[in-house]
Motif scaffolding. Structure first.
Motif, PDB file in Angstrom:
ATOM      1  N   HIS A 156       0.835  -1.208   0.000  1.00 25.62           N
ATOM      2  CA  HIS A 156       0.000   0.000   0.000  1.00 25.62           C
ATOM      3  C   HIS A 156       0.863   1.248   0.000  1.00 25.62           C
ATOM      4  CE1 HIS A 156       0.642  -0.824   4.288  1.00 25.62           C
ATOM      5  NE2 HIS A 156       0.287   0.420   4.554  1.00 25.62           N
ATOM      6  N   ASP A 160       6.218   3.644   4.916  1.00 28.51           N
ATOM      7  CA  ASP A 160       6.887   2.571   5.661  1.00 28.51           C
ATOM      8  C   ASP A 160       6.783   1.233   4.919  1.00 28.51           C
ATOM      9  OD1 ASP A 160       4.126   2.861   6.370  1.00 28.51           O
ATOM     10  OD2 ASP A 160       4.382   1.537   8.084  1.00 28.51           O
ATOM     11  N   HIS A 161       6.167   1.266   3.731  1.00 30.47           N
ATOM     12  CA  HIS A 161       6.046   0.039   2.932  1.00 30.47           C
ATOM     13  C   HIS A 161       6.696   0.160   1.552  1.00 30.47           C
ATOM     14  CE1 HIS A 161       3.462  -1.739   6.001  1.00 30.47           C
ATOM     15  NE2 HIS A 161       3.193  -0.466   6.220  1.00 30.47           N
ATOM     16  N   ASP A 284      -1.621  -3.806   6.109  1.00 31.70           N
ATOM     17  CA  ASP A 284      -1.904  -3.067   7.353  1.00 31.70           C
ATOM     18  C   ASP A 284      -3.393  -3.050   7.661  1.00 31.70           C
ATOM     19  OD1 ASP A 284       0.774  -2.552   7.412  1.00 31.70           O
ATOM     20  OD2 ASP A 284       0.595  -0.383   7.615  1.00 31.70           O
ATOM     21  N   HIS A 328       2.974  -5.311   9.952  1.00 29.94           N
ATOM     22  CA  HIS A 328       3.463  -4.955  11.285  1.00 29.94           C
ATOM     23  C   HIS A 328       3.178  -6.097  12.260  1.00 29.94           C
ATOM     24  CE1 HIS A 328       4.083  -0.735  10.148  1.00 29.94           C
ATOM     25  NE2 HIS A 328       2.985  -0.863   9.444  1.00 29.94           N
TER      26      HIS A 328
END
Ligand SMILES: [Zn+2]
Length: 656
Positions: A156, A160-161, A284, A328
């Motif tokens: 996505h 952080d991805h 996520d 996560h």
């Protein structure tokens, strides 16, 4: 400079001790503590990544490695439930999830997930920064073999991805090898709109949410719920090459992988499924915490109804799943556990959604709804439904806004005074600052910290440099932080205290939400949209000018026109747009030279340098270009948040 460290007050110790019984949680339940350790392969003893010059740290696990969950051994300055979550997230290293699926966890905010294919690796979500992703890849190669990366996946459009992509493979190598990079439909569009248009504001706010300016440890940052914390370093996306649009089966280097578009935490988002291992990757859309329907760094409220449906769709499409892992936290093992987990994660979203609308339709206002809604015990007793990341209180206010916008229908909120004016009036009505301070101190002594920060906020608006008010507010914020079960609230409270004490220079630019999307991958209309946002409207009052651009570094030269009029920047493709009054100038340039010219901000030396480069030519009145360049404001990445100092005051550490 010494920083102030408050200990937990009696009221905080009492509240944290009472939490064991009032929360309804079973602190003797260890069932979820083991899954994080399962399949451990290896870790580096010292997980510190330094900047290239060795002077700074991009990431360190130094303090987090000391966090170990032992019943009864909770620091008095941390909510026990949050401490447990922090300890869970401190388990780090490379782990085997199944035959074809591995993860590096606890060594970034996000997990790096690795699929083992016939000849190499598919890397799903390469962390935030290239330096950290490279460090994690080294661990993978050391223990699983030095094999090539055969594909990359961005689940996505959150940095952080994708931000660490270049730590997995360089952009040049990806291009040379035509590396397949999978992403969900509208990924780039959302990466731009989420990260760029509102980026400076989000990034400043993200520092409070992720606590990246706090010291690590039991009186500072202990966790971010999704993982330990954000790293710094080089954040940069390599554009995707394969766009997923629905439920699709792909065979990647011999391994069958299913993709499923699943809007939820991000609008451009997808799940993955590896049927051979019965492993489902939820991205996520679920993590070991209550989902963040609204994120306090600021973003549009996510569609909680759609999000809940996406999780149910996953169970419908892949009913044989037996293991769940995600972007996560640790995986969930066992068919019954996975199905229960996904069902309850879908249900908790639906509960918050439906209850908010029920109460809204009875006339309750957002703050009332936030204080009224409680989760059913069957959900709130699950560790993974706890408000470590999302909270019921901030989510339901977001859901209200999603449907009804910011206005609570109370006409007294239609046109309030500016907060500084209100603050001055409040003080006057309440008998002056000394009277308010005396009462606030009495409330502090009784542990009424929520009220203390609320009332002192008026004082600080009125008198932003009132030392005693700032100190008392900082103390109250600190205790709220120590009591908070929500990691992002704790971080925000402690950052507010830090700012009020003047302990750290105000900073912007948290990498979890910004950058990673550079000018060179934005299309030309988006670049001009962004310029429109940077245009200082009042400065452009009365300015009327037109520039016709020809960008030469496209297969066909791209003609574009930008005009300033009515305080805005209007733009479109072609050389057609103009104002009635001005004579257009023409500029022929490469995109890189255009970008360089924008960065010159019209400073003569830098302008000369761009022109001398030979990739930027102006036909017509050069003064028009100079006027154009003078209209843009640089975003302020270090604005005050809790101290209410006038915007634009110098930013300094301890300098009041
Ligand atoms: Zn994430």
């Amino acid at each position: 400079m010494m920083s102030v460290v408050d200990s937990a007050t009696a009221a905080t110790k009492e509240a944290n001790a009472a939490f064991y019984t009032t929360s309804g949680l079973n602190f003797h339940d260890a069932s979820d503590l083991e899954s994080g350790h399962k399949g451990f392969v290896a870790r580096n003893d010292d997980c510190t990544v330094r900047t290239a010059d060795g002077a700074g740290e991009i990431w360190t696990s130094r303090e987090f490695d000391k966090q170990v969950w032992k019943d009864g051994a909770v620091p008095p300055t941390v909510n026990p439930s949050l401490w447990r979550e922090a300890c869970k997230n401190s388990v780090r290293g490379l782990f085997r999830v199944s035959e074809h699926v591995y993860q590096v966890r606890g060594q970034s905010l996000s997990n790096m997930t690795i699929l083992i294919t016939n000849t190499g690796y598919v890397i799903i979500d390469p962390n935030i920064s290239a330096e950290k992703a490279a460090d994690n890849m080294e661990l993978v190669r050391k223990h699983l073999g030095d094999k090539p990366v055969v594909a990359m996946v961005y689940s996505h459009a959150h940095a952080d991805h994708f931000g660490g992509a270049e730590g997995v493979v360089s952009a040049a190598e990806a291009e040379r090898r035509s590396l397949p990079i999978y992403a969900p439909d509208t990924f780039v569009e959302h990466a731009v709109s989420e990260n760029i248009f509102a980026g400076p504001a989000m990034s400043r706010r993200a520092r409070f949410m992720y606590g990246s300016i706090l010291p690590h440890g039991s009186t500072g940052m202990v966790d971010c719920a999704l993982g330990k914390t954000t790293e710094t370093g080089t954040v940069r996306m390599i554009p995707p090459t394969i766009i997923i649009k629905g439920v699709e089966k792909h065979v990647i280097d011999g391994l069958e992988v299913w993709f499923q578009i699943a809007p939820g935490e991000a609008p451009a988002n997808m799940h993955l499924y590896v049927p051979e291992d019965k492993v489902f990757f939820v991205a996520d859309n679920a993590y070991c915490a209550l989902q963040n329907v609204y994120t306090i760094r600021g973003a549009m409220t996510r569609n909680s109804r759609q999000w809940s449906l996406s999780l149910r769709a996953a169970l419908q499409h892949f009913p044989e799943m037996e293991t769940l892992c995600g972007g996560h936290n640790a995986p969930v093992f066992g068919a019954a556990e996975v199905h229960g987990y996904l069902t309850k994660q879908a249900d908790v979203l639906k509960y918050m959604h439906d209850e908010t609308l029920r109460l809204m339709n009875q006339g309750y206002t957002p703050v009332e709804i936030a204080n009224l809604i409680e989760l059913p015990p069957s959900l709130s007793s699950e560790w993974y439904c706890r408000g470590y990341y999302g909270s019921v209180k901030h989510n339901v206010r977001g859901i209200y806004t999603f449907y009804l916008g910011w206005y609570d229908a109370n006409p007294c909120h239609l046109d309030p005074l500016m907060p500084r004016e209100s603050g001055v009036k409040m003080l006057e009505y309440m008998g002056g600052v000394e009277a308010v301070m005396a009462k606030a101190q009495a409330d502090f002594d009784q542990g009424n910290y929520r009220w203390v920060v609320q009332v002192l906020d008026h004082v600080i608006w009125a008198l932003p440099h009132h030392a005693a008010a700032r100190q008392l507010a900082a103390k109250a914020y600190t205790q709220l932080g120590y009591q908070a079960e929500n990691a992002t609230w704790r971080n925000a409270y402690l950052c507010a205290a830090q700012e009020l004490r003047g302990e750290a220079a105000r900073k912007g630019g948290d990498l979890s939400t910004t950058s990673g999307v550079k000018f060179d991958i934005m299309d030309v209309p988006t670049v001009f949209d962004l310029l429109g946002i940077w245009l200082n409207g009042p400065r452009a009052f009365g300015v009327s000018l037109t520039i016709q651009w020809t960008f030469t570094d496209f297969p066909q030269p791209l003609k574009y026109t930008a005009a300033v009029r009515n305080g805005i920047l209007a733009h479109n493709e072609g050389h057609t747009l103009g104002t009635d009054t001005d004579e257009p100038i023409e500029i022929i340039a490469t995109r890189a030279a255009f970008q360089q010219m924008l960065m010159s901000k019209g400073e003569p030396e830098k302008v000369e340098e761009v022109l001398a480069g030979g990739n930027f030519a102006v036909e017509g009145d050069f003064g028009v270009l100079k006027d154009f360049l003078s209209l843009f404001d640089k975003p302020n990445a270090s604005f005050p948040i809790a101290s209410h100092e006038p915007i634009g005051e110098p930013v300094m550490a301890n300098g009041h």
